[in-house]
Scaffold this motif. Sequence first.
Motif, PDB file in Angstrom:
ATOM      1  N   MET A   1       1.158  -0.758   0.027  1.00 56.94           N
ATOM      2  CA  MET A   1      -0.095  -0.321  -0.059  1.00 56.94           C
ATOM      3  C   MET A   1       1.042   1.599  -0.042  1.00 56.94           C
ATOM      4  SD  MET A   1      -3.173   1.039   2.485  1.00 56.94           S
ATOM      5  CE  MET A   1      -3.662  -0.714   2.635  1.00 56.94           C
ATOM      6  N   MET A   2       2.105   1.413   0.789  1.00 58.18           N
ATOM      7  CA  MET A   2       2.689   2.407   0.787  1.00 58.18           C
ATOM      8  C   MET A   2       3.479   2.631  -1.218  1.00 58.18           C
ATOM      9  SD  MET A   2       2.420   3.848   3.810  1.00 58.18           S
ATOM     10  CE  MET A   2       3.772   5.333   3.558  1.00 58.18           C
ATOM     11  N   LEU A   3       4.372   1.491  -0.930  1.00 57.83           N
ATOM     12  CA  LEU A   3       4.727   1.511  -2.462  1.00 57.83           C
ATOM     13  C   LEU A   3       3.858   2.140  -3.131  1.00 57.83           C
ATOM     14  CD1 LEU A   3       6.614  -2.013  -2.769  1.00 57.83           C
ATOM     15  CD2 LEU A   3       7.728   0.322  -3.033  1.00 57.83           C
ATOM     16  N   ALA A   4       2.429   2.013  -3.517  1.00 52.25           N
ATOM     17  CA  ALA A   4       1.151   2.427  -3.708  1.00 52.25           C
ATOM     18  C   ALA A   4       1.316   4.132  -3.920  1.00 52.25           C
ATOM     19  CB  ALA A   4      -0.414   2.105  -3.924  1.00 52.25           C
TER      20      ALA A   4
ATOM     21  N   ARG B   1       1.564  12.159  -6.095  1.00 56.83           N
ATOM     22  CA  ARG B   1       0.168  12.435  -6.835  1.00 56.83           C
ATOM     23  C   ARG B   1      -0.861  11.358  -6.575  1.00 56.83           C
ATOM     24  NH1 ARG B   1       0.034  16.549 -10.678  1.00 56.83           N
ATOM     25  NH2 ARG B   1      -2.016  17.244 -11.860  1.00 56.83           N
ATOM     26  N   ARG B   2      -0.830  10.033  -7.084  1.00 59.98           N
ATOM     27  CA  ARG B   2      -2.221   9.466  -6.519  1.00 59.98           C
ATOM     28  C   ARG B   2      -3.039   9.951  -4.999  1.00 59.98           C
ATOM     29  NH1 ARG B   2      -0.757   3.594  -7.557  1.00 59.98           N
ATOM     30  NH2 ARG B   2      -1.282   4.525  -9.735  1.00 59.98           N
ATOM     31  N   PHE B   3      -2.195   9.811  -4.382  1.00 63.21           N
ATOM     32  CA  PHE B   3      -2.504   9.691  -2.808  1.00 63.21           C
ATOM     33  C   PHE B   3      -3.057  11.493  -2.858  1.00 63.21           C
ATOM     34  CE2 PHE B   3      -1.493  11.092   1.699  1.00 63.21           C
ATOM     35  CZ  PHE B   3      -2.399   9.628   2.334  1.00 63.21           C
ATOM     36  N   ALA B   4      -1.784  12.450  -2.813  1.00 62.22           N
ATOM     37  CA  ALA B   4      -1.990  13.737  -2.510  1.00 62.22           C
ATOM     38  C   ALA B   4      -3.167  14.906  -2.675  1.00 62.22           C
ATOM     39  CB  ALA B   4      -0.402  14.631  -3.571  1.00 62.22           C
ATOM     40  N   LEU B   5      -3.625  14.357  -3.991  1.00 63.94           N
ATOM     41  CA  LEU B   5      -4.617  14.873  -4.280  1.00 63.94           C
ATOM     42  C   LEU B   5      -6.071  14.739  -3.617  1.00 63.94           C
ATOM     43  CD1 LEU B   5      -3.817  15.585  -9.004  1.00 63.94           C
ATOM     44  CD2 LEU B   5      -3.951  16.944  -6.315  1.00 63.94           C
ATOM     45  N   PRO B   6      -6.496  13.248  -3.656  1.00 66.12           N
ATOM     46  CA  PRO B   6      -7.712  13.507  -2.530  1.00 66.12           C
ATOM     47  C   PRO B   6      -7.697  13.677  -1.703  1.00 66.12           C
ATOM     48  CG  PRO B   6      -6.580  10.997  -3.882  1.00 66.12           C
ATOM     49  CD  PRO B   6      -6.128  11.893  -4.316  1.00 66.12           C
ATOM     50  N   ARG B   7      -6.074  13.458  -0.877  1.00 69.97           N
ATOM     51  CA  ARG B   7      -6.422  13.797   0.584  1.00 69.97           C
ATOM     52  C   ARG B   7      -6.057  15.206   0.913  1.00 69.97           C
ATOM     53  NH1 ARG B   7      -6.723  13.775   5.326  1.00 69.97           N
ATOM     54  NH2 ARG B   7      -5.316  14.689   6.215  1.00 69.97           N
TER      55      ARG B   7
ATOM     56  N   ARG C   1       5.464  14.562  -3.597  1.00 71.83           N
ATOM     57  CA  ARG C   1       6.314  14.899  -4.914  1.00 71.83           C
ATOM     58  C   ARG C   1       5.460  14.345  -5.877  1.00 71.83           C
ATOM     59  NH1 ARG C   1      11.203  11.890  -7.945  1.00 71.83           N
ATOM     60  NH2 ARG C   1      11.173  12.969  -9.863  1.00 71.83           N
ATOM     61  N   MET C   2       4.959  16.150  -6.840  1.00 69.53           N
ATOM     62  CA  MET C   2       3.750  16.095  -7.884  1.00 69.53           C
ATOM     63  C   MET C   2       4.283  15.062  -8.912  1.00 69.53           C
ATOM     64  SD  MET C   2       1.594  16.416  -6.191  1.00 69.53           S
ATOM     65  CE  MET C   2      -0.087  16.602  -7.088  1.00 69.53           C
ATOM     66  N   GLY C   3       5.698  14.521  -9.683  1.00 67.13           N
ATOM     67  CA  GLY C   3       6.193  14.362 -10.532  1.00 67.13           C
ATOM     68  C   GLY C   3       7.181  15.089 -10.934  1.00 67.13           C
ATOM     69  N   GLY C   4       8.315  14.983 -11.326  1.00 69.97           N
ATOM     70  CA  GLY C   4       9.414  15.141 -12.039  1.00 69.97           C
ATOM     71  C   GLY C   4       9.998  16.480 -10.208  1.00 69.97           C
ATOM     72  N   GLU C   5      10.192  17.717 -10.635  1.00 65.59           N
ATOM     73  CA  GLU C   5      10.874  18.364 -10.165  1.00 65.59           C
ATOM     74  C   GLU C   5      10.146  19.557  -8.827  1.00 65.59           C
ATOM     75  OE1 GLU C   5      11.922  20.603 -13.607  1.00 65.59           O
ATOM     76  OE2 GLU C   5      11.197  19.150 -13.136  1.00 65.59           O
ATOM     77  N   GLU C   6       8.561  19.109  -9.246  1.00 66.69           N
ATOM     78  CA  GLU C   6       7.743  19.720  -8.872  1.00 66.69           C
ATOM     79  C   GLU C   6       6.891  19.344  -7.456  1.00 66.69           C
ATOM     80  OE1 GLU C   6       4.554  20.004 -11.587  1.00 66.69           O
ATOM     81  OE2 GLU C   6       5.751  20.500 -13.226  1.00 66.69           O
ATOM     82  N   PHE C   7       6.536  19.826  -6.307  1.00 62.86           N
ATOM     83  CA  PHE C   7       6.055  18.862  -5.120  1.00 62.86           C
ATOM     84  C   PHE C   7       4.780  20.115  -4.498  1.00 62.86           C
ATOM     85  CE2 PHE C   7      10.673  18.723  -5.514  1.00 62.86           C
ATOM     86  CZ  PHE C   7      10.984  17.624  -4.852  1.00 62.86           C
TER      87      PHE C   7
END
Length: 461
Positions: free
Chosen positions: A281-284, A295-301, A361-367
């Motif tokens: 789960m943590m890997l996901a 990003r998968r976790f951050a947006l719903p959170r 981390r949203m991707g690349g160098e973006e946080f």
Amino acid sequence: MSARILVADGVATSRIRLKVRLTSACYDVTTTGTAEDLLRMARETRPALVILGRGLDDPHPIQLCHRFSQDPDFANIPVLMMTDPASRVDALRAGATAVLDANVSELMLLARVRGLLRDADRAEDPGFAMAEAQASFESARPLIALIADNPARAIAWRRLLAQNLSYRFQTMDTEEALGSAADRGVDLYLIAADIQNHGDGLRLLSELRSRPGSKNAGFIIATSSERQDMESIALDLGAGEILPLDLNPPGRVEVAALALQAQLARKKRADSRRAEARRNMMLAITDPLTGLYNRRFALPRLAEIAEAATGARSSFALLALDLDRFKAVNDNHGHAAGDAVLRHVAQCLTHHVGPDGLTARMGGEEFLIALPHHDQTQAFRCAEAIRQHIAASPVTLPGANGGMTITATLSIGVAVAEGAAWHLPPEDLADMIQERADRALLTAKSMGRNKVMLSQAERAA
């Protein structure tokens, strides 16, 4: 969907009787009269439980149980053996998960089936809250708590069991048992059904199973011959096994030792599966390079944070962060250097945000950082502290660049959701705040980088 149970018994009337009793409880029951069909059907249908009766002759049910329990394909399928009391020790040695008298009452049969199926379900539960894992007994001997109906009985249990098992045993009263749940130290509880009053051992069992620190322990209830009516209740409350209160008569302590070993083995397997599920789960939901949420976790959170803020009429802030000229780091020093910079930034963000905020981390160098209960001033101060920390902390490069240091900088856009935005649905509010933070970030980039920009003010650092 009802659980699938596979019944194997060489006597047709026994198979039919078991099928009728289990089907009446809404289980999906399949029967067979041969060992060959049992193994084939178990592979094809993957039952939740196998029940072995006495009518199989080739091989003998005990031998078949051993063969079944040792097969890796069936490692997670519990086996309930229906046999005579004299064969109980042999059945447990052969790997049976539980043993019942062939003439057991329907009440007890169904309680035992429910308990075995419940334990199998618990073993697959990953525990999404990600609470601290139960202490492992890989390197330490398991701790068994003994809660008897009187001190002399507890001492006798400890003496008899210690002669057969190299575990740690500790006698406890009810208060001490409840206190032990706080430190997650007990691996298995052996509890008398009646400690001081009728049924108080079952109440203790129920309470321990409801507490985070003890709910994943193993539980065995000890009853007297006069209190067999409590056995099915104990199983339904979460006991994994039932033992006689008096372990002195010949053979009983051996059965008890095998039962304790079986319960601890089941607990160990369940702990391992839960730990693996938590890891998966943590890997996901985490970024493997930085360890931050992805990003998968951050947006719903973020939507959940917006919903909580709306309900509480509380502000929250969102920071959009982007490393300045990060491509040049990869081009000039290699991707290993870029990875070192990303990890360094992640550690800095985690340090400044702490456990109450969301860092991803949203991707690349973006946080992205979400800060519940932060107003504009607090959010700006946090962003500025992060910017200054990054700019003042050279990163030591690895590999071919070993020993060389470079300095990275961040541009940060800050947006705050407060009173005027509370009328929006949480998802819309989250999207709006994220868009505003992104626009502020672009403004910071256009003004020369290494700046913090508020979304509703032309203030920069």
